[in-house]
Design an enzyme around this catalytic site. Structure first.
Site, PDB file in Angstrom:
ATOM      1  N   ASP A 361      34.639  67.032  17.082  1.00  0.00           N
ATOM      2  CA  ASP A 361      33.535  65.632  17.755  1.00  0.00           C
ATOM      3  C   ASP A 361      32.846  66.901  18.884  1.00  0.00           C
ATOM      4  O   ASP A 361      33.908  67.572  19.738  1.00  0.00           O
ATOM      5  CB  ASP A 361      34.104  64.747  18.494  1.00  0.00           C
ATOM      6  N   ARG A 437      31.599  52.041  21.813  1.00  0.00           N
ATOM      7  CA  ARG A 437      31.809  53.551  22.243  1.00  0.00           C
ATOM      8  C   ARG A 437      29.889  54.390  21.835  1.00  0.00           C
ATOM      9  O   ARG A 437      30.022  55.432  21.839  1.00  0.00           O
ATOM     10  CB  ARG A 437      32.679  54.212  21.725  1.00  0.00           C
ATOM     11  N   LYS A 470      37.686  66.463   9.065  1.00  0.00           N
ATOM     12  CA  LYS A 470      38.312  64.876   9.677  1.00  0.00           C
ATOM     13  C   LYS A 470      36.668  64.369   9.405  1.00  0.00           C
ATOM     14  O   LYS A 470      36.345  64.278  10.206  1.00  0.00           O
ATOM     15  CB  LYS A 470      38.388  65.618  10.296  1.00  0.00           C
ATOM     16  N   TRP A 471      37.489  63.328   8.637  1.00  0.00           N
ATOM     17  CA  TRP A 471      36.300  61.555   8.834  1.00  0.00           C
ATOM     18  C   TRP A 471      36.448  60.649   9.927  1.00  0.00           C
ATOM     19  O   TRP A 471      37.516  60.542   9.173  1.00  0.00           O
ATOM     20  CB  TRP A 471      36.157  61.351   7.021  1.00  0.00           C
ATOM     21  N   ASP A 472      35.613  60.485  10.181  1.00  0.00           N
ATOM     22  CA  ASP A 472      36.442  60.182  11.703  1.00  0.00           C
ATOM     23  C   ASP A 472      35.148  57.818  11.690  1.00  0.00           C
ATOM     24  O   ASP A 472      34.483  58.540  10.789  1.00  0.00           O
ATOM     25  CB  ASP A 472      35.816  60.735  13.016  1.00  0.00           C
ATOM     26  N   ASN A 474      34.772  55.455  14.259  1.00  0.00           N
ATOM     27  CA  ASN A 474      35.034  55.236  15.481  1.00  0.00           C
ATOM     28  C   ASN A 474      34.626  53.412  16.587  1.00  0.00           C
ATOM     29  O   ASN A 474      34.697  53.548  16.964  1.00  0.00           O
ATOM     30  CB  ASN A 474      35.180  56.249  17.052  1.00  0.00           C
ATOM     31  N   ASP A 542      45.703  58.352  17.531  1.00  0.00           N
ATOM     32  CA  ASP A 542      45.631  58.205  18.742  1.00  0.00           C
ATOM     33  C   ASP A 542      46.323  58.757  19.655  1.00  0.00           C
ATOM     34  O   ASP A 542      46.411  59.773  20.702  1.00  0.00           O
ATOM     35  CB  ASP A 542      43.491  58.259  19.113  1.00  0.00           C
TER      36      ASP A 542
HETATM   37  C1  DGJ Z   1      38.361  59.525  17.297  1.00  0.00           C
HETATM   38  C2  DGJ Z   1      39.953  60.382  16.502  1.00  0.00           C
HETATM   39  O1  DGJ Z   1      40.995  59.489  16.589  1.00  0.00           O
HETATM   40  C3  DGJ Z   1      40.123  61.945  17.488  1.00  0.00           C
HETATM   41  O2  DGJ Z   1      40.892  61.802  16.913  1.00  0.00           O
HETATM   42  C4  DGJ Z   1      38.655  62.239  17.954  1.00  0.00           C
HETATM   43  O3  DGJ Z   1      38.328  62.630  16.628  1.00  0.00           O
HETATM   44  C5  DGJ Z   1      38.046  61.661  18.521  1.00  0.00           C
HETATM   45  N1  DGJ Z   1      37.646  60.225  17.463  1.00  0.00           N
HETATM   46  C6  DGJ Z   1      36.519  62.185  18.617  1.00  0.00           C
HETATM   47  O4  DGJ Z   1      35.582  61.614  18.620  1.00  0.00           O
END
Ligand code: DGJ
Length: 723
Positions: A361, A437, A470-472, A474, A542
């Site tokens: 990120d 967030r 890496k597809w996040d 949140n 995480d």
């Molecule tokens: C949440 C992810 O689980 C982390 O590994 C990281 O990529 C953060 N988001 C970045 O905002």
């Protein structure tokens, strides 16, 4: 194997160790007769006899009210079946009453192709049984997808409007099956951020127990999985049944225990805010559910699911392929980086033997914290002047591939995308938009929005040498409303949203087949077979603290393969727990999955560098076991002072064991661990101990677990001795 006994109207579906038997009873209802151990062919008569006792009597005037004891494959509403219905179909006159009877069936070779939804890629046979509602034009196709050498049976339903009056589905579950209660317990994987998939087992009382998510994703809080396990089931003994959804959105899984002590297990898309309109001829396909059965405890159930995930869910191109060993900069730099800071990390990543650097990120728009720029998928020139070129060149000079973090479903209020298209964020007019967030979620139920994001990400992948994504994801969804849907179709929103996610995943993974995609959702908030269909591995949590991770990985392995888990070694004291444990322990726990690093490798000592180099070297020795092997959970970190897991290859020639002592205490007692995954007839050599023993001795007598201090760990590499 699927067989239909025409005379008795009995269907039998068999896998490696299970049989699922159904019949069309005299009154025309589809009745479940058996799910469990394989029975003899001659038992058809006995099954039929038992079924007749439970079936409603077609000759009796009170037949309509006689369903409490019948094991149904599709529960109905308002006509004598007083358990929860599998489908609720509302007609234009508001009526809901339904009752389904057998119409026809067909058997096909292979697994059905389903467009738009993740599904099993491969199977031997599929049975389709069509039912018709007695009171409306709703037809139901029940699918049973089986693999001869597998222990997972996949079920789902397709609902179709066979008439010309519109129908509204208010619930459309994928699964209904029933079991006689043998004092089963309910095992679920509950959790939260940083503590995903914690096993919890409880008795099952009368009434309904419901596991669900209403977060728009399968969630950290409750995995879309449950198991019914006999009391006192262990890793090696006991009967268990697993039910796992191939779905990533709002789900529900319910167990209803009625007064006849039947357990009705149902589930699929969460019906709380669901509706789906079916006009003439239209149909609705529900997500698949993977059922598994074991008589040899939870361990065997998990191994069946691991085989299922690898052989039937994950893209075969990646399922058994070596995984990239990643160094990720998130816990190293957070948002504070530039090319000058990243290059030393890349150089040192190469020195330890990693093969991919992943930029997390903060690389886009003007993002310096979590306040802005999601949706603006263009390089942040302040940090990375001239784009990715310097970083990619640095990777190439050092023999590394380059990977990139994205969060496609999100948009920040402070972003060009939001300024241009504020209406693309999920919202309900008249209700203040809800941030989490500091971000909003894009309305992926809209094709136009998904198309736009596809173009942004595809452009990045076309124009840059990116081999890993890496597809996040949140935050949870809120409002559950689309301004683009008519008011009376808002119940379709949550499912349409996840269909949009699947659509984007499908388009990106098929347009860029050489890019490796890793799933992530604030850690493991969307760890499910739906996402694994597109992304071969998922960031497990995480929480990278080795002890917490051991527990999370233990829970996750109950229904997913270890190769599905992305595990990184991070710095100490750990960011999430403040705990310090040795690099060795962090390494061996991470090695039980797709191993990588999540720390500033440019700031490590020479000794640490050497140790990491060795970790990667050691990992490569066991990588094929991680990708192909069978997992045996030996000591449970939730209930004992040791964590211990063993991975054995399918031929039982080699094994890799990882153990950790949680707390140290002076004690004269020698604590031994039984190595249950080996072939009792073979002789093995334990490399670290320099000792050999038969598989029987290692399983009966076990090996003494080292006591070296809090959170200390060990490995044993075991090899068959062949003269
Ligand atoms: C949440 C992810 O689980 C982390 O590994 C990281 O990529 C953060 N988001 C970045 O905002």
């Amino acid at each position: 194997m699927i067989v239909f006994n025409e005379q008795k109207r009995i269907f039998s579906i068999e896998g490696k160790n299970y049989q699922y038997v159904l019949c069309v009873n005299d009154a025309g209802f589809l009745q479940k007769l058996h799910y469990g151990k394989k029975l003899a062919e001659a038992d058809a008569n006995f099954l039929k006899y038992a079924a007749e006792k439970d079936a409603p009597d077609a000759q009796n005037a009170n037949m309509d009210m006689q369903f409490d004891g019948m094991q149904s494959e599709c529960g109905f509403f308002g006509r004598g079946d007083y358990r929860e219905a599998t489908v609720l179909c509302e007609r234009t006159d508001g009526g809901l009453v339904s009752r389904f009877r057998y119409v026809s069936h067909a058997v096909y070779q292979g697994a059905p192709e389903i467009s738009g939804l993740p599904h099993v890629r491969q199977a031997d046979d599929t049975l389709k049984i069509t039912l018709q509602d007695d009171f409306s034009s709703l037809q139901v196709d029940l699918f049973y997808v089986a693999k001869n050498d597998g222990d997972v049976l996949v079920k789902y339903a397709v609902y179709r409007n066979g008439g010309n009056e519109p129908i509204r589905l208010r619930r459309a579950f994928s699964l209904c099956t029933e079991l006689e209660n043998r004092n089963y317990r309910l095992l679920r994987l509950e959790g939260g951020w940083g503590e995903e998939r914690t096993p919890e087992t409880t008795p099952i009382g009368h009434g309904i127990t419901r596991l669900h998510s209403l977060r728009g994703a399968s969630s950290h809080q409750m995995n879309p999985f449950l198991a019914l396990v006999e009391e006192n089931t262990t890793e090696e003994n006991g009967v268990c049944f697993g039910f796992q959804l191939v779905y990533s959105g709002n789900f529900a899984l319910t167990v209803e225990r009625n007064n006849n002590d039947l357990l009705r297990v149902q589930g699929g898309i969460n019906d709380t805010d669901f509706s789906w309109d079916l006009n003439q001829g239209e149909s609705f396909t529900t997500p698949q559910v993977a059922l598994s059965y074991s008589t040899c405890g939870l361990g065997a159930l998990s191994r069946a699911y691991a085989d299922f995930v690898r052989a039937q869910i994950v893209d075969p191109k990646w399922a058994f392929a070596q995984r990239p060993i990643v160094v990720n900069n998130w816990e190293a730099t957070c948002y504070e980086f530039n090319s000058e800071k990243l290059c030393p990390i890349i150089e040192n990543a190469a020195k330890i033997g990693a093969d991919t650097f992943v930029l997390d990120d903060g690389w886009f728009g003007k993002r310096d914290n979590d306040d802005s720029s999601l949706g603006d998928w263009v390089v942040n020139q302040q940090k990375l002047e001239g784009g990715f070129k310097k970083i990619i060149d640095c990777c190439k000079r050092n023999g590394l591939h380059f990977g990139l973090w994205i969060e496609p479903e999100m948009v920040s209020e402070d972003s060009d995308l939001f300024r241009l298209h504020p209406d693309w964020a999920i919202q309900k007019s008249g209700v203040k938009m809800c941030q989490s967030r500091n971000q909003y979620v894009l309305d992926f139920s809209r094709r136009q929005v998904v198309d736009y994001i596809y173009e942004c990400i595809a452009k990045l992948l076309r124009e840059n040498e990116i081999s890993f994504v890496k597809w996040d994801f949140n935050r949870s969804l809120s409002e559950f409303y689309s301004e683009a849907l008519p008011f009376d179709r808002q119940g379709e929103f949550a499912h349409r949203f996840i269909l949009g996610v699947y659509d984007l995943s499908e388009r990106l993974t098929s347009s860029f087949p050489n890019v490796f995609f890793e799933g992530c959702a604030s850690g493991g908030g969307r760890f499910d077979c739906g996402m694994l269909y597109y992304f071969p591995q998922i960031w497990t949590s995480d929480d990278t603290d080795a002890f917490e991770r051991a527990k999370i990985q233990w829970g996750t392995s109950i229904c997913y393969s270890v190769s599905a888990m992305s595990n990184h070694i991070s710095a100490c004291p750990n960011l999430q727990t403040g705990r310090s444990v040795s690099l060795q322990t962090r390494g061996v726990v991470a090695s039980l999955g797709a191993m990588g690093y999540e720390l500033d490798v440019s700031k490590i000592s020479a000794d640490e560098q050497e140790e990491m180099k060795k970790q990667i070297f050691d990992y490569k020795r066991v990588e094929s076991l991680i990708l192909n092997g069978d997992l045996f959970r030996l000591s449970n970190p939730f209930t004992s002072n040791y964590f211990c897991e063993m991975i054995v290859d399918k031929e039982k020639r080699t094994a890799y064991i990882v153990g950790m002592q949680v707390h140290n205490a002076p004690s004269r007692v020698k604590e031994k661990i039984r190595l249950i995954g080996l072939d009792e007839g073979k002789i093995y050599f334990v490399e670290e101990l320099g000792v050999s023993a038969s598989g029987k001795a290692l399983s009966v007598l076990g090996l003494e677990m080292p006591k070296r201090g809090d959170f200390t760990s060990w490995t044993w590499h075991i090899k068959e001795i062949i003269d």
